[in-house]
Design a protein around this motif. Structure first.
Motif, mmCIF file in Angstrom:
data_model
loop_
_atom_site.group_PDB
_atom_site.id
_atom_site.type_symbol
_atom_site.label_atom_id
_atom_site.label_comp_id
_atom_site.label_asym_id
_atom_site.label_seq_id
_atom_site.Cartn_x
_atom_site.Cartn_y
_atom_site.Cartn_z
ATOM 1 N N CYS A 109 0.824 -1.197 0.000
ATOM 2 C CA CYS A 109 0.000 0.000 0.000
ATOM 3 C C CYS A 109 0.867 1.260 0.000
ATOM 4 O O CYS A 109 1.770 1.387 -0.819
ATOM 5 C CB CYS A 109 -0.961 -0.066 1.193
ATOM 6 N N VAL A 110 0.627 2.194 0.910
ATOM 7 C CA VAL A 110 1.344 3.474 0.898
ATOM 8 C C VAL A 110 2.789 3.368 1.371
ATOM 9 O O VAL A 110 3.510 4.366 1.359
ATOM 10 C CB VAL A 110 0.599 4.562 1.704
ATOM 11 N N ALA A 111 3.251 2.191 1.725
ATOM 12 C CA ALA A 111 4.676 2.034 2.039
ATOM 13 C C ALA A 111 5.531 2.276 0.802
ATOM 14 O O ALA A 111 6.739 2.504 0.908
ATOM 15 C CB ALA A 111 4.959 0.656 2.626
ATOM 16 N N ALA A 112 4.917 2.278 -0.383
ATOM 17 C CA ALA A 112 5.650 2.647 -1.596
ATOM 18 C C ALA A 112 6.050 4.123 -1.575
ATOM 19 O O ALA A 112 7.017 4.507 -2.235
ATOM 20 C CB ALA A 112 4.806 2.360 -2.834
ATOM 21 N N LEU A 113 5.345 4.945 -0.819
ATOM 22 C CA LEU A 113 5.646 6.376 -0.801
ATOM 23 C C LEU A 113 7.000 6.690 -0.165
ATOM 24 O O LEU A 113 7.768 7.465 -0.733
ATOM 25 C CB LEU A 113 4.507 7.159 -0.158
ATOM 26 N N PRO A 114 7.356 6.105 0.984
ATOM 27 C CA PRO A 114 8.732 6.338 1.454
ATOM 28 C C PRO A 114 9.783 5.750 0.513
ATOM 29 O O PRO A 114 10.879 6.303 0.387
ATOM 30 C CB PRO A 114 8.775 5.706 2.848
ATOM 31 N N LEU A 115 9.452 4.665 -0.186
ATOM 32 C CA LEU A 115 10.386 4.155 -1.191
ATOM 33 C C LEU A 115 10.589 5.222 -2.271
ATOM 34 O O LEU A 115 11.717 5.498 -2.690
ATOM 35 C CB LEU A 115 9.868 2.872 -1.843
ATOM 36 N N GLY A 116 9.487 5.834 -2.701
ATOM 37 C CA GLY A 116 9.574 6.889 -3.695
ATOM 38 C C GLY A 116 10.341 8.092 -3.184
ATOM 39 O O GLY A 116 11.220 8.629 -3.870
ATOM 40 N N LYS A 117 10.037 8.515 -1.972
ATOM 41 C CA LYS A 117 10.715 9.687 -1.395
ATOM 42 C C LYS A 117 12.206 9.423 -1.216
ATOM 43 O O LYS A 117 13.025 10.331 -1.365
ATOM 44 C CB LYS A 117 10.076 10.082 -0.075
ATOM 45 N N SER A 118 12.586 8.176 -0.945
ATOM 46 C CA SER A 118 14.009 7.839 -0.755
ATOM 47 C C SER A 118 14.793 7.957 -2.057
ATOM 48 O O SER A 118 16.014 8.015 -2.037
ATOM 49 C CB SER A 118 14.152 6.421 -0.209
ATOM 50 N N ALA A 126 6.093 1.041 -10.343
ATOM 51 C CA ALA A 126 5.622 0.746 -8.989
ATOM 52 C C ALA A 126 4.138 1.060 -8.917
ATOM 53 O O ALA A 126 3.555 1.627 -9.846
ATOM 54 C CB ALA A 126 6.385 1.560 -7.950
ATOM 55 N N THR A 127 3.537 0.718 -7.790
ATOM 56 C CA THR A 127 2.146 1.068 -7.525
ATOM 57 C C THR A 127 2.006 1.398 -6.054
ATOM 58 O O THR A 127 2.913 1.164 -5.261
ATOM 59 C CB THR A 127 1.183 -0.064 -7.948
ATOM 60 N N THR A 128 0.856 1.955 -5.691
ATOM 61 C CA THR A 128 0.535 2.266 -4.306
ATOM 62 C C THR A 128 -0.974 2.350 -4.171
ATOM 63 O O THR A 128 -1.701 2.055 -5.133
ATOM 64 C CB THR A 128 1.235 3.565 -3.841
ATOM 65 N N TYR A 129 -1.458 2.775 -3.027
ATOM 66 C CA TYR A 129 -2.890 2.823 -2.740
ATOM 67 C C TYR A 129 -3.655 3.452 -3.896
ATOM 68 O O TYR A 129 -3.324 4.537 -4.353
ATOM 69 C CB TYR A 129 -3.143 3.585 -1.443
ATOM 70 N N ASN A 130 -4.705 2.762 -4.338
ATOM 71 C CA ASN A 130 -5.395 3.122 -5.579
ATOM 72 C C ASN A 130 -6.795 3.684 -5.385
ATOM 73 O O ASN A 130 -7.490 3.933 -6.362
ATOM 74 C CB ASN A 130 -5.474 1.892 -6.480
ATOM 75 N N LYS A 131 -7.226 3.900 -4.175
ATOM 76 C CA LYS A 131 -8.591 4.410 -3.918
ATOM 77 C C LYS A 131 -8.532 5.921 -3.648
ATOM 78 O O LYS A 131 -7.475 6.531 -3.734
ATOM 79 C CB LYS A 131 -9.222 3.672 -2.729
ATOM 80 N N ASN A 157 14.341 -5.947 -7.643
ATOM 81 C CA ASN A 157 14.183 -6.496 -6.296
ATOM 82 C C ASN A 157 13.144 -5.757 -5.463
ATOM 83 O O ASN A 157 13.067 -5.959 -4.258
ATOM 84 C CB ASN A 157 15.524 -6.474 -5.553
ATOM 85 N N ILE A 158 12.367 -4.877 -6.095
ATOM 86 C CA ILE A 158 11.406 -4.062 -5.348
ATOM 87 C C ILE A 158 9.985 -4.497 -5.676
ATOM 88 O O ILE A 158 9.580 -4.549 -6.833
ATOM 89 C CB ILE A 158 11.588 -2.567 -5.671
ATOM 90 N N ILE A 159 9.225 -4.798 -4.618
ATOM 91 C CA ILE A 159 7.827 -5.212 -4.735
ATOM 92 C C ILE A 159 6.967 -4.108 -4.128
ATOM 93 O O ILE A 159 7.192 -3.709 -2.984
ATOM 94 C CB ILE A 159 7.574 -6.519 -3.966
ATOM 95 N N THR A 160 5.987 -3.615 -4.898
ATOM 96 C CA THR A 160 5.016 -2.654 -4.378
ATOM 97 C C THR A 160 3.621 -3.199 -4.644
ATOM 98 O O THR A 160 3.426 -4.015 -5.542
ATOM 99 C CB THR A 160 5.178 -1.262 -5.035
ATOM 100 N N SER A 161 2.644 -2.727 -3.863
ATOM 101 C CA SER A 161 1.269 -3.191 -4.065
ATOM 102 C C SER A 161 0.297 -2.063 -3.755
ATOM 103 O O SER A 161 0.660 -1.074 -3.146
ATOM 104 C CB SER A 161 0.982 -4.415 -3.208
ATOM 105 N N TRP A 162 -0.965 -2.243 -4.166
ATOM 106 C CA TRP A 162 -1.859 -1.095 -4.118
ATOM 107 C C TRP A 162 -2.796 -0.973 -2.931
ATOM 108 O O TRP A 162 -3.332 0.093 -2.708
ATOM 109 C CB TRP A 162 -2.585 -0.916 -5.425
ATOM 110 N N ASN A 163 -3.079 -1.992 -2.162
ATOM 111 C CA ASN A 163 -3.920 -1.821 -0.971
ATOM 112 C C ASN A 163 -3.861 -3.080 -0.106
ATOM 113 O O ASN A 163 -3.224 -4.060 -0.485
ATOM 114 C CB ASN A 163 -5.356 -1.434 -1.355
#
Length: 193
Positions: A109-118, A126-131, A157-163
């Motif tokens: 879910c939104v844990a992709a956002l700190p990955l993005g910010k890093s 990648a993906t993240t929360y979709n609602k 090696n990076i796994i992201t998901s949406w919710n």
């Protein structure tokens, strides 16, 4: 023996953290016995979404990153201050170090956002929360990420998901990468999936 670091931010979502604990724990006890997990945060005790207190195994300041083979990060709620920890430079530096060493990073879910910010997702899929009108996907795109509207996106090696609905699948994908597809399927069978 592989060891995964479960990195928790204040306001993390308990369900999203628990899937990593369960899948890797089941593999440790009823599987091939090769998957350990340690919890980590900026402070020894933090609160999850819905105010459940959690005491972690180690703080970021005590980490020896060489001990770990993978990083797992659950998402969380802004209402419970998730981004105050998730965007903290110490939290982001842990992410950068795992990436620099070519280790697996699994986020929900939104844990992709700190990955993005890093910065580790710049130019990657990648993906993240979709609602909620895709506001989190728009934020992820602002970090230079190619956001795909898919449940799970794997880029290197990076796994992201949406919710949260993807949480178990992400945990099983992490197990597969730490062991094998055969081992993952065996654990799915044992756990009733």
């Amino acid at each position: 023996m592989s060891k995964t670091l479960l990195l928790l931010a204040e306001g993390f979502e308990m369900y999203e953290a628990s899937v990593f604990v369960d899948v890797l724990g089941w593999n440790l006890i009823d599987g091939d016995g090769t998957s350990q997990l340690a919890t980590c945060a900026l402070r020894k005790t933090i609160r999850s979404t819905f105010d459940v207190p959690v005491t972690v195994d180690v703080t970021v300041d005590e980490l020896n990153l060489d001990e770990y083979d993978a990083l797992a990060i659950p998402g969380g709620f802004i209402e419970y201050n998730f981004y105050s920890d998730a965007y903290d430079e110490r939290f982001l530096e842990v992410i950068r170090q795992f990436h620099a060493n070519g280790k697996i990073i699994a986020s929900i879910c939104v844990a992709a956002l700190p990955l993005g910010k890093s910065g580790i997702l710049r130019g990657k899929n990648a993906t993240t929360y979709n609602k909620k009108d895709g506001i989190r996907q728009k934020t992820l795109a602002e970090f230079g990420v190619n956001v795909l509207n898919q449940p799970i996106v794997i880029d290197g090696n990076i796994i992201t998901s949406w919710n949260p609905s993807t949480a178990m699948d992400v945990a099983f994908e992490l197990l597969k990468r730490l062991t094998s597809e055969k081992q993952m399927n065996m654990m799915k069978e044992i756990m009733g999936f």
